[in-house]
Design an enzyme around this catalytic site. Structure first.
Site, PDB file in Angstrom:
ATOM      1  N   HIS A  67       0.815  -1.234   0.047  1.00 38.49           N
ATOM      2  CA  HIS A  67       0.093  -0.001   0.101  1.00 38.49           C
ATOM      3  C   HIS A  67       0.936   1.339  -0.080  1.00 38.49           C
ATOM      4  O   HIS A  67       2.016   1.199   0.442  1.00 38.49           O
ATOM      5  CB  HIS A  67      -1.040  -0.082   1.417  1.00 38.49           C
ATOM      6  CG  HIS A  67      -1.889   0.904   1.330  1.00 38.49           C
ATOM      7  ND1 HIS A  67      -1.510   2.099   1.713  1.00 38.49           N
ATOM      8  CD2 HIS A  67      -3.377   0.939   1.097  1.00 38.49           C
ATOM      9  CE1 HIS A  67      -2.622   2.977   1.811  1.00 38.49           C
ATOM     10  NE2 HIS A  67      -3.826   2.258   1.369  1.00 38.49           N
ATOM     11  N   ASP A 108       2.971  -4.529   7.891  1.00 39.81           N
ATOM     12  CA  ASP A 108       1.736  -3.644   7.872  1.00 39.81           C
ATOM     13  C   ASP A 108       0.602  -4.565   8.182  1.00 39.81           C
ATOM     14  O   ASP A 108       0.286  -5.589   6.829  1.00 39.81           O
ATOM     15  CB  ASP A 108       1.812  -2.971   6.648  1.00 39.81           C
ATOM     16  CG  ASP A 108       0.415  -2.374   6.042  1.00 39.81           C
ATOM     17  OD1 ASP A 108      -0.564  -2.610   6.783  1.00 39.81           O
ATOM     18  OD2 ASP A 108       0.232  -1.828   5.038  1.00 39.81           O
ATOM     19  N   GLN A 146      -4.646  -5.175   6.785  1.00 40.23           N
ATOM     20  CA  GLN A 146      -5.789  -6.104   6.384  1.00 40.23           C
ATOM     21  C   GLN A 146      -5.660  -7.556   6.858  1.00 40.23           C
ATOM     22  O   GLN A 146      -6.310  -8.395   6.438  1.00 40.23           O
ATOM     23  CB  GLN A 146      -5.244  -6.213   4.818  1.00 40.23           C
ATOM     24  CG  GLN A 146      -5.666  -4.928   4.073  1.00 40.23           C
ATOM     25  CD  GLN A 146      -7.074  -4.571   3.852  1.00 40.23           C
ATOM     26  OE1 GLN A 146      -8.086  -5.205   4.374  1.00 40.23           O
ATOM     27  NE2 GLN A 146      -7.307  -3.282   3.559  1.00 40.23           N
ATOM     28  N   LYS A 190     -10.554  -0.613  10.610  1.00 42.07           N
ATOM     29  CA  LYS A 190     -10.617  -1.909   9.733  1.00 42.07           C
ATOM     30  C   LYS A 190     -10.727  -3.073  10.592  1.00 42.07           C
ATOM     31  O   LYS A 190     -10.779  -4.204  10.158  1.00 42.07           O
ATOM     32  CB  LYS A 190      -9.376  -2.182   8.768  1.00 42.07           C
ATOM     33  CG  LYS A 190      -8.880  -1.015   7.730  1.00 42.07           C
ATOM     34  CD  LYS A 190      -7.812  -1.403   6.898  1.00 42.07           C
ATOM     35  CE  LYS A 190      -7.450  -0.204   6.185  1.00 42.07           C
ATOM     36  NZ  LYS A 190      -8.095   0.213   4.972  1.00 42.07           N
ATOM     37  N   CYS A 221      -4.807   2.456  -3.578  1.00 45.85           N
ATOM     38  CA  CYS A 221      -3.547   2.985  -3.059  1.00 45.85           C
ATOM     39  C   CYS A 221      -2.416   2.114  -2.966  1.00 45.85           C
ATOM     40  O   CYS A 221      -1.648   1.753  -2.262  1.00 45.85           O
ATOM     41  CB  CYS A 221      -3.769   3.258  -1.557  1.00 45.85           C
ATOM     42  SG  CYS A 221      -4.947   4.703  -1.144  1.00 45.85           S
TER      43      CYS A 221
HETATM   44  N1  PMP Z   1      -2.146  -0.828   4.514  1.00 45.06           N
HETATM   45  C1  PMP Z   1      -2.987  -1.576   3.984  1.00 45.06           C
HETATM   46  C2  PMP Z   1      -2.463  -2.790   3.458  1.00 45.06           C
HETATM   47  C3  PMP Z   1      -4.288  -0.997   3.660  1.00 45.06           C
HETATM   48  O1  PMP Z   1      -5.047  -1.714   3.070  1.00 45.06           O
HETATM   49  C4  PMP Z   1      -4.329   0.212   4.405  1.00 45.06           C
HETATM   50  C5  PMP Z   1      -5.969   1.037   4.069  1.00 45.06           C
HETATM   51  N2  PMP Z   1      -6.369   0.906   2.771  1.00 45.06           N
HETATM   52  C6  PMP Z   1      -3.347   1.059   4.902  1.00 45.06           C
HETATM   53  C7  PMP Z   1      -2.106   0.532   4.993  1.00 45.06           C
HETATM   54  C8  PMP Z   1      -3.656   2.458   5.473  1.00 45.06           C
HETATM   55  O2  PMP Z   1      -4.654   2.361   6.544  1.00 45.06           O
HETATM   56  P1  PMP Z   1      -4.821   3.522   7.010  1.00 45.06           P
HETATM   57  O3  PMP Z   1      -5.397   4.393   6.076  1.00 45.06           O
HETATM   58  O4  PMP Z   1      -5.988   3.147   8.113  1.00 45.06           O
HETATM   59  O5  PMP Z   1      -3.725   4.228   7.905  1.00 45.06           O
END
Ligand code: PMP
Length: 421
Positions: free
Chosen positions: A138, A215, A218, A241, A379
């Site tokens: 991401h 990270d 998910q 999430k 993203c």
């Molecule tokens: N890493 C991953 C794999 C994600 O899916 C996301 C959110 N789509 C993020 C990081 C970022 O999360 P946040 O916007 O809640 O900081």
């Protein structure tokens, strides 16, 4: 329904099923109609809905207990401080961390990763050093490292994935060297659904002398995370999430690493003493928590973790795997549709395309049939570049989804194809 009731239903050792109809009643958002039809929510990778238990916990903060925390001597402040710190303890148990000192409240995954980049990174990574990420990250696990590389002269290296959506251990091995100071890797890809084998990768990285940040944005809502078992150095996730509020997240870090890291944001709550000559810092985890935090967010996240715990991640994982298998089978039956990312180990999300139909048109069309999915680059633009596309459509699951949701989704796709092609 109270969580105690759910616990009784779900904790039958002979059953790994979830009573989805009862669970759904705990999520007020799910019973609404959108464009005149019942909502089918398949955008859980973007954010999950909140059970009444979480909404009530937040309401109670503002209706009954509200005050600022950590510094007040009065009853309200002490009461709320206790609840906030209890939430931290729930998160410690959730991740199986050794100590509450290792659980830093942040604003979310993005904030957690930036914290590590700007503290651990600035202190330990310099010119000639390397940071290893993967091609399926991401943006929030790419850009903070690019910024750090610009600031320090370090180099960013990228582990490629194959067309199935898998990383090869041989590539990880080949890219690790004595120059690698940090490996930053997604646990579950939001764009492909791939579950990465973080245990073996952490082992390889440690053998090469590198630290590892995972990270977990998910992952945590779908599978048990055990930071001691995986031996990960840093683990980041977002409250929203995992059925909690927005604006709250967590950074787990091994205590010795956090201890050695300089603070990042300066301000109230993160200090022990301040004079104009010298400031000394608070103990962990407060050293990294400057300013008034998202108090209701932390307590709401604690309630979300209670909820997940009461249902049981084992049940959630088992149920979601069968639902994902069902959705995959149904999508594979649709011959004019192509799934992007076919890794054997997947969780939660399926990306797909329909030849000749723009993903945004598809998303908007099926929204009018009450079906919410995500479209775009998620993203994760490098993932899109890998497949030579600008975006995909993505359907992503939570344990409150059922096979009827998937059937409605497939019907909506059939209608969209007739209308848009
Ligand atoms: N890493 C991953 C794999 C994600 O899916 C996301 C959110 N789509 C993020 C990081 C970022 O999360 P946040 O916007 O809640 O900081």
């Amino acid at each position: 329904m109270s969580t105690a009731n759910i616990y009784k239903i779900m904790d039958d050792p002979n059953s790994l099923d979830i009573d989805v109809e009862r669970v759904r009643r705990d999520f007020p958002m799910l019973s609404q109609r959108v464009h005149g039809v019942p909502l089918v929510y398949l955008d859980n990778a973007a954010s999950t809905h909140k059970p009444t238990l979480v909404i009530d916990a937040i309401r109670r903060v503002y209706e009954q207990d509200y005050s600022n925390i950590h510094r007040g001597v009065h009853e309200l402040s002490q009461r709320l401080t206790m609840q906030y710190e209890e939430a931290r303890e729930k998160i410690r148990v959730f991740l199986n961390a050794r100590s509450r000192a290792e659980i830093v409240f942040t604003y979310g995954t993005t904030d957690s990763i930036n914290l590590v980049a700007q503290t651990f990174g600035r202190a330990n990574i310099g010119k000639g050093d390397e940071i290893l990420i993967s091609e399926m990250e991401h943006h929030s696990n790419i850009v903070p490292w690019q910024l750090l590389c610009e600031q320090t002269g370090a180099t960013l290296k990228v582990i490629p994935f194959n067309d199935q959506g898998n990383l090869a251990m041989s590539d990880v091995e080949a890219l690790l060297s004595e120059r690698t100071k940090l490996v930053a890797l997604v646990h579950v890809s939001n764009a492909l659904g791939t579950i990465n084998p973080i245990g073996p990768i952490i082992k390889l990285a440690h053998d090469a002398g590198a630290k590892v940040l995972v990270d977990g944005a998910q992952a945590v809502a779908h599978m048990k995370t055990d930071v001691q078992k995986s031996d990960v150095d840093f683990y980041a996730f977002s409250g929203h999430k995992v059925f909690g509020p927005t604006g709250i997240g967590v950074l787990y870090g091994k205590e010795d690493l956090l201890e050695a890291m300089p603070p990042w944001r300066g301000g109230g709550d993160m200090i022990r003493t301040v004079t104009f000559e010298k400031t000394t810092y608070a103990d962990l985890p407060y050293k990294f928590e400057a300013g008034t935090p998202n108090i209701a967010g932390g307590i709401g996240l604690g309630a979300a973790i209670d909820y997940v715990h009461d249902i049981g991640l084992k049940h959630i994982n088992h149920y979601e795997n069968s639902l994902l298998a069902y959705m995959t089978r149904q999508l594979l039956n649709v011959e004019w549709l192509k799934i992007i990312g076919n890794a054997p180990c997947k969780s939660g999300a399926i990306s797909f395309m329909i030849e000749g139909v723009h993903h945004n048109d598809l998303g908007q069309y099926i929204d009018h049939l009450g079906v919410a999915i995500r479209t775009g680059h998620h993203c994760a633009q490098p993932v899109m570049q890998h497949y030579g596309v600008t975006g995909t459509a993505r359907a992503s699951l939570a344990f409150y989804n059922n096979t009827q949701d998937i059937d409605r989704f497939i019907e909506a796709l059939e209608k969209a194809k007739k209308f848009l092609l």
